[in-house]
Design a protein around this motif. Structure first.
Motif, PDB file in Angstrom:
ATOM      1  N   ARG A 105       0.823  -1.200   0.000  1.00  0.00           N
ATOM      2  CA  ARG A 105       0.000   0.000   0.000  1.00  0.00           C
ATOM      3  C   ARG A 105       0.864   1.260   0.000  1.00  0.00           C
ATOM      4  NH1 ARG A 105      -5.404  -0.677   3.231  1.00  0.00           N
ATOM      5  NH2 ARG A 105      -6.114   0.353   1.371  1.00  0.00           N
ATOM      6  N   GLN A 106       2.133   1.101  -0.326  1.00  0.00           N
ATOM      7  CA  GLN A 106       3.055   2.235  -0.378  1.00  0.00           C
ATOM      8  C   GLN A 106       2.553   3.257  -1.398  1.00  0.00           C
ATOM      9  OE1 GLN A 106       6.861   1.163  -1.913  1.00  0.00           O
ATOM     10  NE2 GLN A 106       7.727   3.186  -1.636  1.00  0.00           N
ATOM     11  N   TYR A 107       2.568   4.513  -1.003  1.00  0.00           N
ATOM     12  CA  TYR A 107       2.140   5.565  -1.917  1.00  0.00           C
ATOM     13  C   TYR A 107       3.375   6.200  -2.544  1.00  0.00           C
ATOM     14  CZ  TYR A 107      -0.310   9.498  -3.932  1.00  0.00           C
ATOM     15  OH  TYR A 107      -0.816  10.414  -4.826  1.00  0.00           O
ATOM     16  N   ASP A 108       3.611   5.852  -3.784  1.00  0.00           N
ATOM     17  CA  ASP A 108       4.707   6.390  -4.589  1.00  0.00           C
ATOM     18  C   ASP A 108       4.163   6.482  -6.012  1.00  0.00           C
ATOM     19  OD1 ASP A 108       7.153   7.278  -5.478  1.00  0.00           O
ATOM     20  OD2 ASP A 108       8.098   5.296  -5.441  1.00  0.00           O
ATOM     21  N   PRO A 109       3.334   7.510  -6.282  1.00  0.00           N
ATOM     22  CA  PRO A 109       2.549   7.543  -7.518  1.00  0.00           C
ATOM     23  C   PRO A 109       3.384   7.537  -8.798  1.00  0.00           C
ATOM     24  CG  PRO A 109       2.463   9.664  -6.409  1.00  0.00           C
ATOM     25  CD  PRO A 109       3.169   8.722  -5.493  1.00  0.00           C
ATOM     26  N   VAL A 110       2.823   6.868  -9.790  1.00  0.00           N
ATOM     27  CA  VAL A 110       3.383   6.855 -11.136  1.00  0.00           C
ATOM     28  C   VAL A 110       2.257   7.207 -12.102  1.00  0.00           C
ATOM     29  CG1 VAL A 110       5.208   5.183 -10.647  1.00  0.00           C
ATOM     30  CG2 VAL A 110       2.989   4.371 -11.440  1.00  0.00           C
ATOM     31  N   THR A 111       2.612   7.908 -13.175  1.00  0.00           N
ATOM     32  CA  THR A 111       1.639   8.278 -14.192  1.00  0.00           C
ATOM     33  C   THR A 111       2.016   7.592 -15.493  1.00  0.00           C
ATOM     34  OG1 THR A 111       1.201  10.406 -13.142  1.00  0.00           O
ATOM     35  CG2 THR A 111       0.583  10.194 -15.457  1.00  0.00           C
ATOM     36  N   ALA A 112       1.052   6.909 -16.073  1.00  0.00           N
ATOM     37  CA  ALA A 112       1.248   6.227 -17.344  1.00  0.00           C
ATOM     38  C   ALA A 112       0.512   6.997 -18.431  1.00  0.00           C
ATOM     39  CB  ALA A 112       0.719   4.805 -17.260  1.00  0.00           C
ATOM     40  N   THR A 113       1.128   7.084 -19.614  1.00  0.00           N
ATOM     41  CA  THR A 113       0.473   7.729 -20.750  1.00  0.00           C
ATOM     42  C   THR A 113       0.604   6.845 -21.977  1.00  0.00           C
ATOM     43  OG1 THR A 113       2.416   8.941 -21.531  1.00  0.00           O
ATOM     44  CG2 THR A 113       1.033  10.043 -19.901  1.00  0.00           C
ATOM     45  N   ALA A 114      -0.396   6.899 -22.821  1.00  0.00           N
ATOM     46  CA  ALA A 114      -0.385   6.234 -24.121  1.00  0.00           C
ATOM     47  C   ALA A 114      -0.891   7.251 -25.127  1.00  0.00           C
ATOM     48  CB  ALA A 114      -1.275   5.003 -24.112  1.00  0.00           C
ATOM     49  N   GLU A 115      -0.053   7.564 -26.084  1.00  0.00           N
ATOM     50  CA  GLU A 115      -0.444   8.499 -27.139  1.00  0.00           C
ATOM     51  C   GLU A 115      -0.132   7.865 -28.479  1.00  0.00           C
ATOM     52  OE1 GLU A 115       1.087  12.428 -26.665  1.00  0.00           O
ATOM     53  OE2 GLU A 115       0.543  12.500 -24.555  1.00  0.00           O
ATOM     54  N   GLY A 116      -1.088   7.942 -29.387  1.00  0.00           N
ATOM     55  CA  GLY A 116      -0.888   7.379 -30.713  1.00  0.00           C
ATOM     56  C   GLY A 116      -2.215   7.172 -31.401  1.00  0.00           C
ATOM     57  N   GLU A 117      -2.324   6.014 -32.076  1.00  0.00           N
ATOM     58  CA  GLU A 117      -3.574   5.715 -32.769  1.00  0.00           C
ATOM     59  C   GLU A 117      -3.822   4.219 -32.771  1.00  0.00           C
ATOM     60  OE1 GLU A 117      -3.923   4.128 -35.997  1.00  0.00           O
ATOM     61  OE2 GLU A 117      -1.809   3.781 -36.281  1.00  0.00           O
ATOM     62  N   TRP A 118      -5.105   3.863 -32.864  1.00  0.00           N
ATOM     63  CA  TRP A 118      -5.507   2.469 -32.968  1.00  0.00           C
ATOM     64  C   TRP A 118      -6.567   2.394 -34.057  1.00  0.00           C
ATOM     65  CZ3 TRP A 118      -3.382  -1.765 -30.992  1.00  0.00           C
ATOM     66  CH2 TRP A 118      -4.078  -2.966 -31.133  1.00  0.00           C
ATOM     67  N   ASN A 119      -6.303   1.627 -35.096  1.00  0.00           N
ATOM     68  CA  ASN A 119      -7.219   1.519 -36.238  1.00  0.00           C
ATOM     69  C   ASN A 119      -7.610   2.890 -36.784  1.00  0.00           C
ATOM     70  OD1 ASN A 119      -7.148  -1.242 -36.128  1.00  0.00           O
ATOM     71  ND2 ASN A 119      -9.011  -1.436 -34.932  1.00  0.00           N
ATOM     72  N   GLY A 120      -6.649   3.789 -36.829  1.00  0.00           N
ATOM     73  CA  GLY A 120      -6.883   5.124 -37.374  1.00  0.00           C
ATOM     74  C   GLY A 120      -7.539   6.090 -36.404  1.00  0.00           C
TER      75      GLY A 120
END
Length: 145
Positions: A105-120
């Motif tokens: 339950r350690q709080y050490d935040p991480v932010t994930a991002t996904a940028e691009g395209e899928w099937n146009g």
């Protein structure tokens, strides 16, 4: 008001990763090399390109990879598995299912991002998780780099 040095560094790192991840464009506007025919299936079912990043609390660190599906190309260490998961989720990171396992339950935040395209279709997604383990539980191999 000036930006913190880490924020400027993180922005520069993401810009550099985006420049590296940009695929060559053909004259017809489709992905690939000029004059090269489009790959079968690209832009139809399960095809997409993403720049995936994970950053630490307050952008103290950032890492990223390029992932191209269905070919499973790029620098992602688990590209085939990540593409399979994204295919099942129809390219929507919110619909990705990871594998359940115990986390602290350690709080050490991480932010994930996904940028691009899928099937146009353009995909711009970001989400903050309480720690890296929670990210792995939620996204499985997609952000496992």
């Amino acid at each position: 008001m000036s930006l913190p040095r880490t924020a400027v560094f993180a922005a520069a790192a993401v810009a550099a990763l985006l420049a590296l991840a940009a695929p060559p464009a053909a004259a017809d506007g489709k992905p690939g090399k000029p004059g090269e025919p489009a790959r079968p299936g690209h832009g139809e079912t399960g095809a997409g390109r993403f720049l995936l990043t994970v950053s630490g609390s307050q952008d103290t660190w950032i890492r990223g990879v390029h992932l191209s599906c269905p070919d499973a190309t790029g620098h992602h260490p688990h590209a085939a598995e990540a593409c399979a998961v994204l295919h099942r989720a129809e390219g929507d990171p919110d619909r990705v299912t990871g594998t359940e396992h115990e986390c602290t339950r350690q709080y050490d935040p991480v932010t994930a991002t996904a940028e691009g395209e899928w099937n146009g279709r353009p995909v711009v997604w970001h989400k903050t998780f309480p720690n890296a383990c929670a990210l792995d539980v939620a996204t499985g191999p997609v952000f496992r780099f």
